[in-house]
Design a protein around this motif. Structure first.
Motif, PDB file in Angstrom:
ATOM      1  N   ALA A 320       0.886  -1.220   0.092  1.00  0.00           N
ATOM      2  CA  ALA A 320      -0.022   0.042  -0.023  1.00  0.00           C
ATOM      3  C   ALA A 320       1.016   1.209   0.033  1.00  0.00           C
ATOM      4  N   ALA A 321       1.923   1.181   0.816  1.00  0.00           N
ATOM      5  CA  ALA A 321       2.813   2.364   0.991  1.00  0.00           C
ATOM      6  C   ALA A 321       3.482   2.582  -0.370  1.00  0.00           C
ATOM      7  N   GLU A 322       4.077   1.538  -0.900  1.00  0.00           N
ATOM      8  CA  GLU A 322       4.664   1.637  -2.388  1.00  0.00           C
ATOM      9  C   GLU A 322       3.712   2.145  -3.408  1.00  0.00           C
ATOM     10  N   ALA A 323       2.718   1.719  -3.339  1.00  0.00           N
ATOM     11  CA  ALA A 323       1.486   2.323  -4.585  1.00  0.00           C
ATOM     12  C   ALA A 323       1.329   3.739  -4.029  1.00  0.00           C
ATOM     13  N   LEU A 324       1.269   4.204  -2.850  1.00  0.00           N
ATOM     14  CA  LEU A 324       1.063   5.722  -2.509  1.00  0.00           C
ATOM     15  C   LEU A 324       2.047   6.522  -3.011  1.00  0.00           C
ATOM     16  N   PHE A 325       3.408   6.157  -2.704  1.00  0.00           N
ATOM     17  CA  PHE A 325       4.406   6.906  -2.983  1.00  0.00           C
ATOM     18  C   PHE A 325       4.513   7.028  -4.721  1.00  0.00           C
ATOM     19  N   ARG A 326       4.019   5.853  -5.220  1.00  0.00           N
ATOM     20  CA  ARG A 326       4.016   6.095  -6.810  1.00  0.00           C
ATOM     21  C   ARG A 326       3.288   7.205  -7.313  1.00  0.00           C
ATOM     22  N   MET A 327       1.882   7.215  -6.509  1.00  0.00           N
ATOM     23  CA  MET A 327       0.980   8.135  -7.063  1.00  0.00           C
ATOM     24  C   MET A 327       1.519   9.671  -6.608  1.00  0.00           C
ATOM     25  N   ILE A 328       1.958   9.615  -5.301  1.00  0.00           N
ATOM     26  CA  ILE A 328       2.606  10.970  -4.796  1.00  0.00           C
ATOM     27  C   ILE A 328       3.464  11.462  -5.903  1.00  0.00           C
ATOM     28  N   ASN A 329       4.292  10.578  -6.579  1.00  0.00           N
ATOM     29  CA  ASN A 329       5.406  11.123  -7.496  1.00  0.00           C
ATOM     30  C   ASN A 329       4.848  11.026  -8.899  1.00  0.00           C
ATOM     31  N   GLY A 330       3.522  11.039  -8.977  1.00  0.00           N
ATOM     32  CA  GLY A 330       2.961  11.315 -10.572  1.00  0.00           C
ATOM     33  C   GLY A 330       2.682   9.837 -11.410  1.00  0.00           C
ATOM     34  N   ASP A 331       3.114   8.678 -10.936  1.00  0.00           N
ATOM     35  CA  ASP A 331       2.904   7.609 -11.506  1.00  0.00           C
ATOM     36  C   ASP A 331       1.422   7.005 -11.410  1.00  0.00           C
ATOM     37  N   SER A 332       0.838   6.835 -12.494  1.00  0.00           N
ATOM     38  CA  SER A 332      -0.488   6.319 -12.563  1.00  0.00           C
ATOM     39  C   SER A 332      -0.668   4.752 -12.235  1.00  0.00           C
ATOM     40  N   LEU A 333       0.638   4.053 -12.075  1.00  0.00           N
ATOM     41  CA  LEU A 333       0.375   2.665 -11.870  1.00  0.00           C
ATOM     42  C   LEU A 333       0.213   2.508 -10.539  1.00  0.00           C
ATOM     43  N   GLY A 334       0.364   3.475  -9.611  1.00  0.00           N
ATOM     44  CA  GLY A 334       0.177   3.251  -8.175  1.00  0.00           C
ATOM     45  C   GLY A 334      -1.386   2.941  -7.846  1.00  0.00           C
ATOM     46  N   SER A 335      -2.135   3.608  -8.842  1.00  0.00           N
ATOM     47  CA  SER A 335      -3.782   3.624  -8.292  1.00  0.00           C
ATOM     48  C   SER A 335      -4.290   2.299  -9.144  1.00  0.00           C
ATOM     49  N   THR A 336      -3.806   1.277  -8.661  1.00  0.00           N
ATOM     50  CA  THR A 336      -4.736  -0.064  -9.093  1.00  0.00           C
ATOM     51  C   THR A 336      -4.915  -1.069  -7.776  1.00  0.00           C
ATOM     52  N   HIS A 337      -5.745  -1.860  -8.145  1.00  0.00           N
ATOM     53  CA  HIS A 337      -6.058  -2.852  -7.158  1.00  0.00           C
ATOM     54  C   HIS A 337      -5.352  -4.107  -6.969  1.00  0.00           C
ATOM     55  N   MET A 338      -4.609  -4.390  -5.877  1.00  0.00           N
ATOM     56  CA  MET A 338      -3.818  -5.378  -5.816  1.00  0.00           C
ATOM     57  C   MET A 338      -4.223  -6.730  -4.641  1.00  0.00           C
ATOM     58  N   GLU A 339      -4.483  -7.798  -5.247  1.00  0.00           N
ATOM     59  CA  GLU A 339      -5.018  -8.657  -4.472  1.00  0.00           C
ATOM     60  C   GLU A 339      -3.869  -9.777  -3.989  1.00  0.00           C
ATOM     61  N   ILE A 340      -3.624 -10.345  -2.786  1.00  0.00           N
ATOM     62  CA  ILE A 340      -2.563 -11.074  -2.336  1.00  0.00           C
ATOM     63  C   ILE A 340      -3.055 -12.302  -2.134  1.00  0.00           C
ATOM     64  N   PRO A 341      -2.484 -13.426  -2.139  1.00  0.00           N
ATOM     65  CA  PRO A 341      -2.789 -14.667  -1.609  1.00  0.00           C
ATOM     66  C   PRO A 341      -2.785 -14.908  -0.129  1.00  0.00           C
ATOM     67  N   PHE A 342      -3.859 -15.901   0.123  1.00  0.00           N
ATOM     68  CA  PHE A 342      -3.892 -16.250   1.536  1.00  0.00           C
ATOM     69  C   PHE A 342      -3.627 -17.670   1.667  1.00  0.00           C
ATOM     70  N   ASN A 343      -3.497 -18.121   2.868  1.00  0.00           N
ATOM     71  CA  ASN A 343      -3.321 -19.770   3.087  1.00  0.00           C
ATOM     72  C   ASN A 343      -3.929 -20.023   4.508  1.00  0.00           C
ATOM     73  N   ILE A 344      -4.485 -21.240   4.381  1.00  0.00           N
ATOM     74  CA  ILE A 344      -5.069 -21.756   5.603  1.00  0.00           C
ATOM     75  C   ILE A 344      -3.856 -22.406   6.458  1.00  0.00           C
ATOM     76  N   ILE A 345      -3.480 -22.063   7.677  1.00  0.00           N
ATOM     77  CA  ILE A 345      -2.542 -22.844   8.295  1.00  0.00           C
ATOM     78  C   ILE A 345      -3.187 -23.679   9.462  1.00  0.00           C
ATOM     79  N   THR A 346      -3.012 -24.962   9.261  1.00  0.00           N
ATOM     80  CA  THR A 346      -3.402 -26.015  10.282  1.00  0.00           C
ATOM     81  C   THR A 346      -2.461 -26.118  11.347  1.00  0.00           C
TER      82      THR A 346
END
Length: 357
Positions: A320-346
């Motif tokens: 989230a912070a890396e995306a925000l700094f890209r936006m602050i610096n004028g890079d439109s690639l920061g304004s995207t949705h990122m979905e990261i994987p999850f795992n079930i830990i038994t």
């Protein structure tokens, strides 16, 4: 006693440096804020004079000249008392903080102001914001757009025009509840998180609501329902703190029908329940199984170790912070949705239900 002993020594100013160095106030300002606009000789002389006089630049004045605050804000979803006692939130902050340090920015923690998130956003002296749980259509979004503040949300509702970092909360909740049901458990307590400061009845995409939908899908597959008061499923709500988790464990122990499993939306709540149960003679998982959600560091240290959903909180904050700094610096690639994987830990806190005799 000398008359001047208690006097506060006057702080040196740019005007003093200009007088002592022989350069203009404009040149002195350039030496600190834009040294490329003066010669190296001039800058060296000005800095040497400033050091001799004990001058330290006013950060507020410097930031004003740069038209930046050199700080990003993390908008806490709840008051400090709750937010800072939730290890998941602390791990998110660590991820954000590591990126701030990389870019030479400070991190400002912003709790609701006068119990109002919108008031906090209006007053925030930051160059961008990271929030938790925000959704399109909220007043806070309108204020950030009016202020032209770039923003990224963690655990918010994925939607166009709102950069976000998420996992599939509904699917994760479905999978861990299905695992509990497959172990034969039917008398289950579901402990939900309290809704945060962003939530209201008109928004259906909050984290607690998404996870409830996942639990309900699993229940339906086994002929049960989260919302049928005639069955053996009990709902409770807890703040995400150890103390509230232990209190929840106390409430569970007082139920008329003994549950065989507790499913929580937060590891720290689950850990609080385990501690209470152990302190009061309940064996986990033999008497009662407990599962969580987050996989905080403490989840593998508690005994028995906690079965849970692994969602990397630190990575969420970092991305989230890396995306925000890209936006602050004028890079439109920061304004995207990122979905990261999850795992079930038994781990050991979940087992098959005991056969009743």
């Amino acid at each position: 006693m000398e008359q001047n002993e208690n006097k506060t020594e006057k702080r040196p100013t740019i005007k003093d440096i200009a007088r002592e160095s022989g350069y203009s106030k404009t040149a002195v300002s350039f030496a600190f804020n834009d040294p490329s606009r003066i010669s190296k000789k001039a800058r060296d002389m000005i800095i040497s004079t400033a050091n001799r006089l004990g001058y330290i630049p006013d950060p507020m004045a410097r930031n004003f000249s740069l038209r930046r605050h050199l700080s990003i804000g993390f908008l806490l979803p709840q008051i400090i008392n709750y937010s800072m006692r939730n290890p998941y939130t602390l791990q998110v902050i660590q991820g954000i903080g590591s990126v701030c340090q990389k870019y030479g920015y400070t991190l400002t923690l912003i709790p609701p102001l006068n119990e109002s998130i919108t008031d906090a956003v209006r007053s925030a002296a930051v160059d961008g914001l990271i929030t938790m749980g925000m959704q399109v259509g909220m007043d806070i979004v309108k204020i950030m757009k009016i202020r032209k503040l770039p923003f990224v949300t963690i655990d918010g509702a994925p939607s166009e025009g709102m950069p976000s970092v998420n996992i599939q909360d509904e699917q994760a909740a479905y999978m861990i509840m299905k695992m509990v049901l497959e172990q034969g458990h039917r008398r289950i307590v579901v402990v939900c998180m309290s809704e945060d400061a962003f939530d209201s009845d008109e928004f259906e995409a909050s984290v607690p609501k998404r996870r409830k939908r996942g639990y309900e899908r699993a229940f339906n597959e086994f002929g049960l329902s989260l919302y049928d008061e005639t069955n053996s499923i009990t709902q409770m709500v807890s703040e995400c703190t150890l103390e509230d988790g232990k209190h929840t464990g106390h409430l569970i122990s007082k139920l008329k029908t003994n549950p065989t499993a507790v499913v929580t939306m937060s590891d720290i709540i689950a850990i609080g329940c385990i501690l209470y149960f152990k302190e009061h003679g309940f064996l986990v998982p033999q008497d009662i199984s407990v599962v969580g959600f987050d996989n905080i560091n403490e989840a593998q240290i508690i005994s028995p170790a906690l079965t849970t959903v692994d969602q990397p909180a630190g990575e969420k904050g970092y991305l989230a912070a890396e995306a925000l700094f890209r936006m602050i610096n004028g890079d439109s690639l920061g304004s995207t949705h990122m979905e990261i994987p999850f795992n079930i830990i038994t781990r050991e806190s979940l087992c098959k239900v005991k056969e009743e005799t």
